[in-house]
Write an enzyme that holds these catalytic residues in place. Structure first.
Site, short mmCIF file in Angstrom:
data_model
loop_
_atom_site.label_atom_id
_atom_site.label_comp_id
_atom_site.label_asym_id
_atom_site.label_seq_id
_atom_site.Cartn_x
_atom_site.Cartn_y
_atom_site.Cartn_z
N GLY A 10 9.21 1.88 7.53
CA GLY A 10 8.43 0.68 7.32
C GLY A 10 7.62 0.71 6.05
O GLY A 10 7.45 1.75 5.42
N SER A 11 7.14 -0.47 5.66
CA SER A 11 6.27 -0.63 4.50
C SER A 11 4.92 -1.15 4.98
O SER A 11 4.85 -1.95 5.93
CB SER A 11 6.88 -1.60 3.50
OG SER A 11 8.12 -1.13 3.02
N VAL A 12 3.85 -0.71 4.34
CA VAL A 12 2.50 -1.09 4.73
C VAL A 12 1.89 -1.97 3.64
O VAL A 12 1.91 -1.61 2.46
CB VAL A 12 1.61 0.14 4.99
CG1 VAL A 12 0.22 -0.28 5.41
CG2 VAL A 12 2.24 1.04 6.05
N ASP B 189 4.57 14.00 13.58
CA ASP B 189 4.66 13.84 12.11
C ASP B 189 3.28 13.89 11.48
O ASP B 189 2.94 13.05 10.64
CB ASP B 189 5.35 12.51 11.78
CG ASP B 189 5.88 12.48 10.34
OD1 ASP B 189 6.04 13.56 9.74
OD2 ASP B 189 6.12 11.38 9.82
N LYS C 169 1.92 -3.07 8.98
CA LYS C 169 3.10 -2.21 8.89
C LYS C 169 4.32 -3.02 9.30
O LYS C 169 4.47 -3.40 10.46
CB LYS C 169 2.94 -0.99 9.80
CG LYS C 169 4.14 -0.04 9.74
CD LYS C 169 3.93 1.19 10.61
CE LYS C 169 5.13 2.13 10.55
NZ LYS C 169 4.94 3.34 11.37
N LEU D 35 0.82 -1.22 0.00
CA LEU D 35 0.00 0.00 0.00
C LEU D 35 0.85 1.26 0.00
O LEU D 35 0.43 2.31 -0.48
CB LEU D 35 -0.92 0.01 1.23
CG LEU D 35 -1.94 -1.12 1.33
CD1 LEU D 35 -2.68 -1.04 2.66
CD2 LEU D 35 -2.92 -1.07 0.17
N GLY D 36 2.03 1.18 0.55
CA GLY D 36 2.90 2.35 0.62
C GLY D 36 4.15 2.03 1.41
O GLY D 36 4.25 0.99 2.07
N SER D 37 5.11 2.94 1.32
CA SER D 37 6.38 2.71 2.00
C SER D 37 6.90 4.03 2.53
O SER D 37 6.81 5.06 1.87
CB SER D 37 7.39 2.08 1.04
OG SER D 37 8.60 1.80 1.70
N GLY D 38 7.43 4.00 3.74
CA GLY D 38 8.00 5.20 4.35
C GLY D 38 9.41 4.95 4.81
O GLY D 38 10.05 3.96 4.43
#
Length: 834
Positions: free
Chosen positions: A533-535, A660, A554, A527-530
């Site tokens: 972590g990655s979700v 954040d 996550k 779904l996404g990555s920061g």
């Protein structure tokens, strides 16, 4: 309106009406209050001029009308009778005319602040009698000083030994830099002359101002070398010299002595020579901008010992040569690396892959060569990668397509060959540039590349013999390791204990279950990555009911510096939190993977409508209008986020600072109810402490650039005020649909200033086009009741965003006041609908 009857309360000594929605004029009847000591009317909607009767209130000590819509002039004799006056502030209004000539008579003044108005003329020269003056703030007006006589006020201010801030920036001051400035109080910490047209040299004696913490003289016409006395300014935290005509080398002693600098910017000048190795002594830097000068030589490796460099390293538009030092990997918190338009050679060092917080890499117009290193595959947060006009070769790596946040990829005019990938960003021709690579082929049709030959396709999919041999060797090793793993299994089984984050009624999940739930952590489920972590979307099987539950998973990137602390912070913050506007944590997994490595993950409620970022800035391949947010929906989301912050700050036990808050951390469920998530940077304030608390962790810069408050960059101070600032930026972004990091915001312009400039005269020009269309094409005409109601609500939202994003933390309003303001807007809508 302010009741005129207040003038009858003859014993009244204090009136404080700040931060309301008061409108109309200041009643002249207030002048009858002969015992009045404090009159504060800040942050309202007051109009008209200041009544003449106010200038007769001889007992007045504090008079402040900041942030209103007041107009008119201040009479020449306005301060003659205010003998007790200590604080006088007209900041952020529409006053014009000159500074009252009676200013020198107010000998008890401590603060005189009239910034952000339309005052003009010269500054009175006879200010030497204001011996207690601490703050003299005239910024953002139209004051002039063209010759030595008109700069005499600076000489007079040398008698003000208590001066704490002298802000003359963004006026029309010209002439040569006044030498008297170097004779100001040695205790003066803040001096700003930026944004004028001052010429000449900086006085050689400027080093006398040993108390300076911030010196801003950027955006002028200053020339010559930097005086050697700069090396005496050892307390400097901020020094901005950019956009002048300075020349000559940077002295090693200056760089070696000013070790406390956080922000050092000297871009757009004519500095030359090499960068001395003593730059490595500046161990507190957050921002270093050397761009657009004439620096030569190699980039000193000592520069990369400054591990605090986290916001920006800019060396573009110079004559640097040689390779990028491998020590760049030391800057693990760096967000922007800009080295374009130089003469750099060699390959991109693989150590750049250690800088996993990077969002921007600009290396265009150099002579770099080689392949794109595979170790860059860990830069999942990358938004801009520009390698154009170099000598790079080899195939374009597929891993670039996995960067979900990548919005600009320029590989043009190099020697890349082979087939262009078709995954991720490569499917969007508006985000990538590959022209000028004659050996590239394939890719999507919009790239207009020739089809790949059969030979190239075979080469791409052919498995070399060496790879087969290596694969067999690796398989053998894996079998041996697996045997060792099973022997050690029971010894290490204790490490698979459930996290205390598990909520009642949910079984703690194992690593095996999560592998199955995500199809082996397939990219199709990503779904996404920061940064940490990655979700993934996961179908988690419930052994009790036998049903499949869709959840969000996550997975922490434990190899990323700070990721483990992020996991700990998130678990600690969410341990006892329960609120409808916070993302619900179902359980957690603290285990080991099949290779014996630590594995940590958090299982969260799945949000089918994604995050707010996707709605405000939809990808171009979405159908037009498919993800529009109405004004009512935006207000509802803001309500939800404000309620979440109120709970965190005031009602969840010890105050928790999110640290954040941004659109990508605001998640939307199936009913478009907003939930605040991602507490990886959060901080729990110690019970009984003040709102401010110094960060003691080593996670680097807290928050995200553009959303993080300025005080975090200056000293990494964590407070609930910081979340309020982020919330204010969030409001302005929801109204304008412009990110605070938009490329248009440079040269001191930011999202808040952009909105403020347009607010009074051309508000609708900056509003999100989707909102503007709603107002124009609604059920009534633009001057009808329905649409006017929406316009009023929009204006109220903007004012709220401005209040929340004040630069000074104590000037921001609380979450309780935010909710009250939002309710006021909503109540007004309901009343006008009836």
């Amino acid at each position: 309106m302010i009741p005129t009857s207040f003038g009858n309360l003859s014993n009244l000594t204090i009136i404080s009406l700040l931060n309301n929605q008061l409108s109309g004029a200041i009643p002249s009847s207030l002048g009858r209050l002969t015992n009045m000591v404090t009159l504060i009317l800040d942050q309202n909607n007051l109009t008209g001029s200041i009544p003449p009767t106010i200038w007769n209130m001889s007992s007045l000590v504090l008079f402040s009308v900041e942030t209103n819509e007041l107009t008119g002039t201040v009479p020449p004799n306005a301060l003659s009778k205010l003998s007790a006056l200590e604080i006088f502030s007209l900041v952020e209004n529409n006053f014009h005319g000159q500074i009252p000539s009676s200013l020198p008579n107010a000998t008890g003044l401590i603060q005189f602040e009239i910034a952000i108005n339309h005052f003009s003329g010269t500054i009175p020269p006879k200010l030497g009698g204001l011996q207690g003056l601490q703050f003299f703030v005239l910024a953002f007006n139209a004051f002039e000083a063209k010759n030595h006589h008109e700069w005499n006020f600076m000489h007079a201010l040398t008698n003000c030994s208590e001066l704490q801030a002298l802000e003359l920036n963004d006026n029309k001051l010209s002439g040569t830099f006044p030498s008297a400035a170097s004779n100001l109080s040695t205790k003066l910490p803040y001096l700003s002359l930026a944004g004028n047209t001052i010429s000449g040299h900086v006085p050689r004696e400027i080093g006398n101002l040993v108390g300076l913490r911030s010196l801003q003289i950027d955006s002028n016409s200053l020339t010559g070398f930097l005086p050697s006395s700069f090396s005496m300014l050892r307390n400097l935290r901020r020094l901005t010299l950019d956009n002048n005509v300075f020349s000559g080398p940077i002295r090693p002693t200056f760089l070696g002595n000013c070790t406390q600098l956080n922000i050092f910017s000297l871009s757009m000048n004519s500095f030359s020579g090499i960068i001395p190795s003593t730059i490595g002594n500046m161990v507190s830097l957050l921002i270093l901008d050397l761009s657009t000068n004439h620096f030569t030589g190699t980039i000193p490796s000592s520069l990369f010992n400054i591990t605090t460099l986290s916001i920006q390293l800019g060396i573009s538009n110079n004559h640097f040569e040689g390779p990028i030092p491998p020590e760049i990997g030391n800057l693990q918190n760096l967000v922007v690396f800009d080295a374009m338009f130089n003469r750099l050679t060699g390959e991109i060092p693989a150590t750049l892959g250690k800088c996993q917080l990077l969002q921007t890499i600009n290396l265009q117009n150099n002579s770099l060569a080689g392949n794109i290193p595979s170790l860059l595959s860990g830069l999942k947060g990358l938004e801009i990668l520009n390698l154009s006009r170099n000598n790079f070769s080899g195939q374009i790596p597929n891993f670039l397509g996995d960067f979900t946040s990548l919005a600009h990829l320029d590989l043009s005019f190099n020697n890349f060959d082979g087939e262009v990938p078709k995954v991720g960003v490569f499917a969007n021709a508006t985000k990538i540039w590959v022209v000028g690579n004659s050996k590239l082929c394939g890719g999507f049709q919009d790239l207009h590349l020739p089809p790949c030959s059969l030979q190239i396709l075979k080469r791409k999919h052919k498995i070399p013999v060496l790879a087969i041999v290596l694969s067999l060797v690796a398989t053998t090793i894996c079998i041996l390791l697996l045997l060792m793993f099973f022997l050690d299994y029971y010894k290490r089984k204790s490490r698979e204990t459930p996290s205390t984050m598990s909520t009642q009624g949910h079984k703690v999940v194992s690593y095996q279950q999560l592998v199955e739930a995500t199809n082996g952590f397939s990219t199709l489920n990503l779904l996404g990555s920061g940064s940490y972590g990655s979700v993934y979307r996961a179908n988690l099987h419930d052994d009790i009911s036998g049903q499949e539950n869709i959840v969000a998973l996550k997975v922490l990137k434990l190899h990323t510096p700070g990721a483990l602390k992020s996991f700990t912070s998130e678990c600690e913050a969410m341990r006892n939190l329960r609120h409808r506007n916070l993302v619900k944590v179902i359980t957690a997994c603290s285990s080991i993977d099949f290779n014996g490595n630590d594995f940590k993950a958090i299982v969260l409620d799945f949000m089918p409508n994604g995050n707010l970022e996707e709605w405000l800035h939809p990808f171009t391949n979405h159908q037009p209008g498919a993800r529009n947010l109405s004004l009512a929906q935006r207000m509802s989301i803001l309500f939800d986020v404000a309620n979440a912050l109120e709970y965190l700050h005031c009602n969840g036990g010890a105050p928790i600072v999110h640290c954040d808050l941004k659109p990508s951390n605001v998640l939307l469920d199936s009913d478009m109810l907003a939930h605040v998530g991602d507490f990886g940077l959060s901080r729990i304030l110690i019970e009984g402490c003040s709102y401010f608390q110094a960060s003691t962790n080593s996670m680097g810069f807290r928050g995200t650039i553009g959303y993080a408050p300025p005080e975090y960059g200056a000293g990494n101070m964590v407070s609930t005020h910081g979340d309020i600032y982020s919330y204010g930026v969030l409001i302005l972004e929801m109204v304008t649909a412009r990110r605070p990091t938009d490329n248009m915001f440079d040269q001191g312009l930011n999202l808040r200033k952009y909105v403020k400039i347009a607010f009074e005269s051309r508000m609708m020009d900056i509003v999100d086009p989707e909102l503007a269309e709603e107002l124009e094409n609604g059920p009534a005409t633009t001057d009808g009741p329905s649409n006017q109601r929406k316009v009023d609500a929009l204006i109220s939202l903007v004012k709220l965003g401005m209040l929340c994003s004040e630069e000074i933390p104590s000037s921001r309003i609380s979450t309780k006041d935010i909710i009250r303001e939002l309710h006021a807007i909503k109540v007004k809508e309901i009343k006008e609908n009836k």
